[in-house]
Design a protein around this motif. Structure first.
Motif, PDB file in Angstrom:
ATOM      1  N   LEU A   1     -30.549  69.662 -18.988  1.00  0.00           N
ATOM      2  CA  LEU A   1     -29.871  70.257 -17.836  1.00  0.00           C
ATOM      3  C   LEU A   1     -30.484  71.625 -17.540  1.00  0.00           C
ATOM      4  CD1 LEU A   1     -27.479  69.653 -15.870  1.00  0.00           C
ATOM      5  CD2 LEU A   1     -26.059  71.013 -17.415  1.00  0.00           C
ATOM      6  N   PRO A   2     -31.708  71.616 -16.982  1.00  0.00           N
ATOM      7  CA  PRO A   2     -32.375  72.893 -16.705  1.00  0.00           C
ATOM      8  C   PRO A   2     -31.685  73.662 -15.583  1.00  0.00           C
ATOM      9  CG  PRO A   2     -33.649  71.071 -15.813  1.00  0.00           C
ATOM     10  CD  PRO A   2     -32.498  70.465 -16.574  1.00  0.00           C
ATOM     11  N   VAL A   3     -31.866  74.961 -15.592  1.00  0.00           N
ATOM     12  CA  VAL A   3     -31.296  75.867 -14.588  1.00  0.00           C
ATOM     13  C   VAL A   3     -29.792  75.598 -14.458  1.00  0.00           C
ATOM     14  CG1 VAL A   3     -31.651  76.881 -12.299  1.00  0.00           C
ATOM     15  CG2 VAL A   3     -33.516  75.616 -13.365  1.00  0.00           C
ATOM     16  N   SER A   4     -29.139  75.557 -15.609  1.00  0.00           N
ATOM     17  CA  SER A   4     -27.731  75.174 -15.647  1.00  0.00           C
ATOM     18  C   SER A   4     -26.791  76.347 -15.435  1.00  0.00           C
ATOM     19  CB  SER A   4     -27.427  74.519 -16.993  1.00  0.00           C
ATOM     20  OG  SER A   4     -27.608  75.449 -18.039  1.00  0.00           O
ATOM     21  N   PHE A   5     -25.547  76.017 -15.215  1.00  0.00           N
ATOM     22  CA  PHE A   5     -24.463  76.977 -15.047  1.00  0.00           C
ATOM     23  C   PHE A   5     -23.577  76.884 -16.276  1.00  0.00           C
ATOM     24  CE2 PHE A   5     -20.275  78.319 -13.572  1.00  0.00           C
ATOM     25  CZ  PHE A   5     -20.574  79.460 -12.846  1.00  0.00           C
ATOM     26  N   GLY A   6     -23.345  78.024 -16.945  1.00  0.00           N
ATOM     27  CA  GLY A   6     -22.531  78.020 -18.154  1.00  0.00           C
ATOM     28  C   GLY A   6     -21.502  79.127 -18.147  1.00  0.00           C
ATOM     29  N   PRO A   7     -20.714  79.212 -19.207  1.00  0.00           N
ATOM     30  CA  PRO A   7     -19.643  80.205 -19.276  1.00  0.00           C
ATOM     31  C   PRO A   7     -20.119  81.638 -19.049  1.00  0.00           C
ATOM     32  CG  PRO A   7     -19.503  78.686 -21.121  1.00  0.00           C
ATOM     33  CD  PRO A   7     -20.778  78.381 -20.406  1.00  0.00           C
ATOM     34  N   GLU A   8     -21.316  81.957 -19.517  1.00  0.00           N
ATOM     35  CA  GLU A   8     -21.826  83.323 -19.355  1.00  0.00           C
ATOM     36  C   GLU A   8     -22.046  83.678 -17.886  1.00  0.00           C
ATOM     37  OE1 GLU A   8     -25.246  80.546 -19.816  1.00  0.00           O
ATOM     38  OE2 GLU A   8     -23.396  80.817 -20.935  1.00  0.00           O
ATOM     39  N   ASP A   9     -22.267  82.679 -17.045  1.00  0.00           N
ATOM     40  CA  ASP A   9     -22.467  82.939 -15.617  1.00  0.00           C
ATOM     41  C   ASP A   9     -21.192  83.441 -14.949  1.00  0.00           C
ATOM     42  OD1 ASP A   9     -25.263  82.182 -15.260  1.00  0.00           O
ATOM     43  OD2 ASP A   9     -24.580  80.180 -15.803  1.00  0.00           O
ATOM     44  N   LEU A  10     -20.041  83.087 -15.484  1.00  0.00           N
ATOM     45  CA  LEU A  10     -18.773  83.547 -14.919  1.00  0.00           C
ATOM     46  C   LEU A  10     -18.528  85.026 -15.192  1.00  0.00           C
ATOM     47  CD1 LEU A  10     -16.513  80.498 -15.772  1.00  0.00           C
ATOM     48  CD2 LEU A  10     -17.468  81.112 -13.547  1.00  0.00           C
ATOM     49  N   LYS A  11     -19.271  85.592 -16.130  1.00  0.00           N
ATOM     50  CA  LYS A  11     -19.109  87.002 -16.494  1.00  0.00           C
ATOM     51  C   LYS A  11     -20.014  87.921 -15.678  1.00  0.00           C
ATOM     52  CE  LYS A  11     -17.867  85.652 -21.130  1.00  0.00           C
ATOM     53  NZ  LYS A  11     -18.282  85.544 -22.514  1.00  0.00           N
ATOM     54  N   LYS A  12     -20.903  87.335 -14.893  1.00  0.00           N
ATOM     55  CA  LYS A  12     -21.824  88.141 -14.096  1.00  0.00           C
ATOM     56  C   LYS A  12     -21.114  88.728 -12.881  1.00  0.00           C
ATOM     57  CE  LYS A  12     -25.848  85.526 -15.518  1.00  0.00           C
ATOM     58  NZ  LYS A  12     -26.856  84.547 -15.135  1.00  0.00           N
TER      59      LYS A  12
END
Length: 139
Positions: free
Chosen positions: A118-129
């Motif tokens: 799953l390249p260029v994925s969205f994960g939990p850390e993205d919600l903190k940006k």
């Protein structure tokens, strides 16, 4: 690959009266605990559960959040079983650098990481940006 053997065994419990497509998974947690699961279908097709999500949910329900490996098995002989997009995103929730073994019934396998699946994925850390919301009227 002990997890591969466990995933092959897990598919024996699959509940798949509609597709007849058995899938098993074995998940290795960081402390060495192994969880297994299988696909569970439903007459309302979209309510069925994939083996990967079943297995991860079992581990999470017992307090686990960090994983080393998941092995996936099916009865496909001509190709390696690969997780669906929903399962890839579900795995990604728990990191992108742990291993995924895609296998065949003869024991052969391919090893990848969640990030490779799953390249260029969205994960939990993205919600903190930090995000900036701008609209057409500037508000």
């Amino acid at each position: 690959m002990a997890s591969g053997t466990r995933s092959q065994g897990a598919k024996e419990f699959a509940y798949c009266p509609y597709s007849k497509f058995r899938v098993g998974a074995a998940l290795l947690a960081h402390d060495g605990t192994v969880f297994t699961g299988c696909n569970v279908e439903n007459a309302s097709y979209n309510l069925g559960l994939c083996a990967e999500r079943t297995t991860i949910a079992k581990a999470v329900s017992e307090g686990y959040r960090r994983f080393k490996t998941i092995a996936i098995a099916s009865d496909l002989e001509d190709q390696f079983i690969s997780p669906c997009g929903g399962c890839r995103q579900f795995m990604r929730e728990f990191g992108d650098q742990w291993s995924v073994y895609l296998s065949k019934p003869d024991g052969s396998y391919v090893e990848m990481t969640v990030g490779e699946l799953l390249p260029v994925s969205f994960g939990p850390e993205d919600l903190k940006k930090k995000t900036m919301l701008t609209t057409q009227n500037g508000s």
